[in-house]
Design an enzyme around this catalytic site. Structure first.
Site, PDB file in Angstrom:
ATOM      1  N   HIS A 202       0.807  -1.231   0.000  1.00  0.00           N
ATOM      2  CA  HIS A 202       0.000   0.000   0.000  1.00  0.00           C
ATOM      3  C   HIS A 202       0.831   1.268   0.000  1.00  0.00           C
ATOM      4  O   HIS A 202       0.295   2.354  -0.188  1.00  0.00           O
ATOM      5  CB  HIS A 202      -0.927  -0.007   1.222  1.00  0.00           C
ATOM      6  CG  HIS A 202      -1.646  -1.309   1.370  1.00  0.00           C
ATOM      7  ND1 HIS A 202      -1.214  -2.302   2.223  1.00  0.00           N
ATOM      8  CD2 HIS A 202      -2.719  -1.795   0.729  1.00  0.00           C
ATOM      9  CE1 HIS A 202      -2.004  -3.346   2.105  1.00  0.00           C
ATOM     10  NE2 HIS A 202      -2.925  -3.081   1.210  1.00  0.00           N
TER      11      HIS A 202
ATOM     12  N   GLU B  77      -3.048   3.138   2.189  1.00  0.00           N
ATOM     13  CA  GLU B  77      -2.520   3.789   0.978  1.00  0.00           C
ATOM     14  C   GLU B  77      -2.703   5.309   1.067  1.00  0.00           C
ATOM     15  O   GLU B  77      -1.814   6.078   0.690  1.00  0.00           O
ATOM     16  CB  GLU B  77      -3.229   3.252  -0.266  1.00  0.00           C
ATOM     17  CG  GLU B  77      -2.686   3.880  -1.538  1.00  0.00           C
ATOM     18  CD  GLU B  77      -3.521   3.557  -2.762  1.00  0.00           C
ATOM     19  OE1 GLU B  77      -3.991   2.413  -2.891  1.00  0.00           O
ATOM     20  OE2 GLU B  77      -3.726   4.472  -3.589  1.00  0.00           O
TER      21      GLU B  77
END
Ligand code: SF4
Length: 317
Positions: free
Chosen positions: A79, A131
């Protein structure tokens, strides 16, 4: 026994994307090269089955860099992370293997380039997702999260004529489009990303589920509850006309009460889901009269990413 009036529509593409293949292979290769334990910061990909399987092989998942012993090797998840995490790792003398998906790295580079050019960046994404935390951390103070079209009306920027938008890679395409339109209404000079930030795998899985959903009484999405792209597939299925849709980690989560009245069941899986879990769901459905499977293919995928440089043969000591 298979009931001829009942069928499964199996979406393709589904399951593992190139970024997840690479991240899982990164942990496996590091275990081969360095032996257990290998430390991994955060779940390497958002799938409980994958994480448990890697733990059995010797991976140790930690939440924070400070939990990794000084001087050890740490793998960063697919991520992506903020630069501050690299600084923390350097301060602990850690060897870093970065499994960030190259398509997330691309968004990080876009954020830094827009910031260098004097823009404020509006990141369309979901608060708290790993993320998003990593992308926000690329240019702190210059990038602002916009979590849904309502927030387009309240976000504060320095100069309304110097704004650009980017997005999380795993959003629903329709949701991102709606929020970007709301931002453009407020900021007519808004600059778009140079290319799609929502990645090819997210888009392909959403297109495939859109194709099967209108014909499905029920769509089962195999994926974990913390998987953004898997949760989006449930939403897309419902919006596209499925009468019901549920996220299941595996066949064990399927509730027989979902089946009465259903003749067509759609099946797909998120980008972090190994195919063995889909096979388990298909076996369960076959045992309940849904043995006939039609595969519905909407795209072919050929994307591949090489392992992080440190794990490639020419870079090993
Ligand atoms: Fe990369 Fe997309 Fe897979 Fe995320 S879902 S790991 S961005 S390919």
């Amino acid at each position: 026994m298979t009931d001829p009036s009942r069928r499964v529509l199996l979406a393709a593409p589904r399951g593992y994307c190139a970024g997840v293949e690479r991240a899982v292979a990164t942990v496996e290769r590091a275990l081969e090269l360095y032996g257990a334990p290998v430390y991994v910061r955060h779940q390497i990909v958002h799938n409980a089955y994958v994480v448990r399987a890697l733990e059995r092989k010797g991976a140790v998942f930690v939440e924070e860099t400070e939990q990794v012993p000084e001087g050890a090797t740490v793998i960063l998840s697919a991520h992506g992370v903020a630069p501050v995490v690299h600084a923390e790792a350097a301060a602990r003398d850690l060897t870093v293997i970065d499994a960030t998906c190259p398509l997330v790295t691309k968004v990080h580079k876009e954020a830094r380039r827009f910031a260098d050019d004097g823009y404020d960046i509006l990141l369309i994404g979901h608060e708290g997702h790993e993320e998003v935390i990593g992308t926000l951390g690329q240019v702190p103070g210059r990038i602002h999260l916009v979590d849904g079209a309502e927030e387009a009306g309240t976000v504060v920027v320095r100069d309304e004529d110097k704004v650009a938008w980017l997005s999380q890679t795993t959003l629903s395409v329709d949701e991102a489009t709606t929020t970007a339109a709301a931002l453009r209404q407020r900021f007519p000079a808004l600059v778009s990303p140079p290319s799609d930030d929502i990645c090819y795998a997210t888009q392909n899985r959403q297109e495939a589920v859109k194709r099967i959903a209108p014909d499905a009484d029920l769509v089962l999405v195999v994926g974990s509850a913390n998987s953004s792209n898997s949760k989006r597939l449930v939403e897309v299925a419902l919006t596209a006309g499925a009468r019901a849709s549920h996220l299941v980690d595996s066949a064990d989560d399927i509730d027989e009460a979902w089946l009465p009245g259903a003749t067509t069941v759609g099946v797909t899986s998120g980008a972090s889901v190994p195919e063995v879990l889909v096979e388990g769901v298909l076996d369960w459905l076959a045992d309940h009269g849904f043995g006939h499977v039609d595969v519905v293919t909407t795209a072919q995928e050929t994307q591949q990413f090489s392992l992080p440089r440190r794990l490639q043969p020419q870079h090993q000591d």
